[in-house]
Design a protein around this motif. Structure first.
Motif, PDB file in Angstrom:
ATOM      1  N   MET A  80       0.929  -1.229  -0.120  1.00  0.00           N
ATOM      2  CA  MET A  80      -0.013  -0.146   0.176  1.00  0.00           C
ATOM      3  C   MET A  80       0.791   1.091   0.014  1.00  0.00           C
ATOM      4  O   MET A  80       0.382   2.547   0.063  1.00  0.00           O
ATOM      5  CB  MET A  80      -1.014  -0.090   1.234  1.00  0.00           C
ATOM      6  N   ALA A  81       2.245   1.152   0.017  1.00  0.00           N
ATOM      7  CA  ALA A  81       3.023   2.177  -0.102  1.00  0.00           C
ATOM      8  C   ALA A  81       2.542   3.276  -1.386  1.00  0.00           C
ATOM      9  O   ALA A  81       2.590   2.870  -2.458  1.00  0.00           O
ATOM     10  CB  ALA A  81       4.447   1.807  -0.046  1.00  0.00           C
ATOM     11  N   THR A  82       2.436   4.531  -1.048  1.00  0.00           N
ATOM     12  CA  THR A  82       2.124   5.674  -1.689  1.00  0.00           C
ATOM     13  C   THR A  82       3.347   6.693  -1.665  1.00  0.00           C
ATOM     14  O   THR A  82       3.623   7.124  -0.610  1.00  0.00           O
ATOM     15  CB  THR A  82       0.949   6.252  -1.429  1.00  0.00           C
ATOM     16  N   GLN A  83       4.125   6.747  -2.842  1.00  0.00           N
ATOM     17  CA  GLN A  83       5.191   7.739  -3.008  1.00  0.00           C
ATOM     18  C   GLN A  83       4.492   9.249  -2.870  1.00  0.00           C
ATOM     19  O   GLN A  83       3.707   9.383  -3.640  1.00  0.00           O
ATOM     20  CB  GLN A  83       6.119   7.456  -4.323  1.00  0.00           C
ATOM     21  N   MET A  84       5.207  10.064  -2.192  1.00  0.00           N
ATOM     22  CA  MET A  84       4.961  11.617  -2.533  1.00  0.00           C
ATOM     23  C   MET A  84       5.369  12.035  -3.868  1.00  0.00           C
ATOM     24  O   MET A  84       6.173  11.445  -4.666  1.00  0.00           O
ATOM     25  CB  MET A  84       5.868  12.254  -1.603  1.00  0.00           C
ATOM     26  N   GLU A  85       4.456  12.780  -4.521  1.00  0.00           N
ATOM     27  CA  GLU A  85       4.692  13.328  -5.790  1.00  0.00           C
ATOM     28  C   GLU A  85       4.713  14.780  -5.608  1.00  0.00           C
ATOM     29  O   GLU A  85       4.317  15.334  -4.733  1.00  0.00           O
ATOM     30  CB  GLU A  85       3.512  12.902  -6.602  1.00  0.00           C
ATOM     31  N   GLY A  86       4.976  15.464  -6.735  1.00  0.00           N
ATOM     32  CA  GLY A  86       5.228  17.195  -6.835  1.00  0.00           C
ATOM     33  C   GLY A  86       6.237  17.238  -5.876  1.00  0.00           C
ATOM     34  O   GLY A  86       7.483  16.648  -5.564  1.00  0.00           O
ATOM     35  N   PHE A  87       6.276  18.517  -5.398  1.00  0.00           N
ATOM     36  CA  PHE A  87       7.522  19.304  -4.520  1.00  0.00           C
ATOM     37  C   PHE A  87       7.831  18.210  -3.455  1.00  0.00           C
ATOM     38  O   PHE A  87       8.934  18.064  -2.863  1.00  0.00           O
ATOM     39  CB  PHE A  87       7.205  20.580  -3.994  1.00  0.00           C
ATOM     40  N   GLY A  88       6.875  17.631  -2.701  1.00  0.00           N
ATOM     41  CA  GLY A  88       7.148  16.591  -1.784  1.00  0.00           C
ATOM     42  C   GLY A  88       7.781  15.534  -1.774  1.00  0.00           C
ATOM     43  O   GLY A  88       8.436  15.201  -0.873  1.00  0.00           O
TER      44      GLY A  88
ATOM     45  N   LEU B 255       0.719  13.139   4.635  1.00  0.00           N
ATOM     46  CA  LEU B 255      -0.704  13.715   4.036  1.00  0.00           C
ATOM     47  C   LEU B 255      -0.201  14.979   3.260  1.00  0.00           C
ATOM     48  O   LEU B 255       0.560  15.698   3.925  1.00  0.00           O
ATOM     49  CB  LEU B 255      -1.670  13.769   5.108  1.00  0.00           C
ATOM     50  N   CYS B 256      -1.062  15.574   2.248  1.00  0.00           N
ATOM     51  CA  CYS B 256      -0.948  16.573   1.449  1.00  0.00           C
ATOM     52  C   CYS B 256      -2.179  17.297   1.362  1.00  0.00           C
ATOM     53  O   CYS B 256      -3.146  16.655   0.949  1.00  0.00           O
ATOM     54  CB  CYS B 256      -0.415  16.323   0.048  1.00  0.00           C
ATOM     55  N   LEU B 257      -2.107  18.474   1.730  1.00  0.00           N
ATOM     56  CA  LEU B 257      -3.509  19.521   1.479  1.00  0.00           C
ATOM     57  C   LEU B 257      -3.168  20.430   0.552  1.00  0.00           C
ATOM     58  O   LEU B 257      -2.032  21.097   0.535  1.00  0.00           O
ATOM     59  CB  LEU B 257      -3.567  20.150   2.768  1.00  0.00           C
ATOM     60  N   ALA B 258      -4.268  20.569  -0.366  1.00  0.00           N
ATOM     61  CA  ALA B 258      -4.092  21.841  -1.328  1.00  0.00           C
ATOM     62  C   ALA B 258      -5.184  22.758  -0.930  1.00  0.00           C
ATOM     63  O   ALA B 258      -6.261  22.354  -0.928  1.00  0.00           O
ATOM     64  CB  ALA B 258      -4.449  21.255  -2.556  1.00  0.00           C
TER      65      ALA B 258
END
Length: 192
Positions: free
Chosen positions: A16-24, A81-84
């Motif tokens: 279930m690993a999810t890599q960070m995308e974008g600047f993160g 976690l990422c918030l926009a």
């Protein structure tokens, strides 16, 4: 037997690993080549989400997730976690080595709405008293930290506490693109 294998693959944290995308995604980079400067400035961030205040290494990612209604993601390096929100992407990160679910890093960048960043309608604020973040120019950093930033990534660190052989540092990394700050990482690090 094959149902058991499928179930194991679905429930496994590695599966279930999810890599960070974008600047993160810069969180996973090797920082041995980054220009590093010591500072006596206080680099502890004030993190406010909605009506709640979150503190590095005391607040849990699960509490931020509960406040915002988003899920905590898991990669090999970190939980995050990422918030926009209002044109800015905010990554709230706990390293898997020492963090154990506590907030250890915050990344902020101009929003590009990446997969893994959840839209958040509430207020989000990440500030460091007297220190410019996303809107900083090289001149602002030079006057704030008394040196001329040189390079695409600059790091400033301040010792905060010593525990026997270990020192806790707050570090601030600026990532530049065409002499403009494209993103900032604020981290709490323990070193020996």
């Amino acid at each position: 037997m094959k149902y058991l294998l499928v179930l194991a693959a679905v429930v496994s944290p590695v599966g279930m690993a999810t890599q960070m995308e974008g600047f993160g995604a810069n969180y996973d980079q090797d920082d041995s080549y980054i220009a590093n400067y010591d500072t006596n400035k206080g680099l502890a961030p004030e993190v406010i989400i909605g009506d709640s205040i979150f503190v590095m290494e005391f607040s849990r990612l699960s509490d931020i997730a509960k406040t915002t209604g988003v899920a905590v993601n898991q990669s090999e390096q970190a939980s995050w976690l990422c918030l926009a929100a209002k044109g800015i992407d905010y990554w709230f990160i706990s390293d898997n080595e020492m963090g154990q679910g506590d907030l250890t890093s915050v990344a902020i960048a101009t929003s590009r709405q990446h997969k893994g960043c959840s839209h958040y309608n509430g207020d989000v604020s990440v500030t460091i008293k007297g220190v410019p973040l996303l809107n900083a120019s090289p001149e602002d950093l030079s006057s704030t930290f008394s040196n001329n930033p040189d390079g695409n990534i600059i790091q400033y660190c301040a010792d905060t506490k010593t525990y026997g052989d270990f020192t806790q540092l707050n570090c601030l990394q600026y990532f530049f693109e065409n002499k403009n700050v494209k993103g900032v990482f604020i981290s709490q690090v323990t070193s020996s």
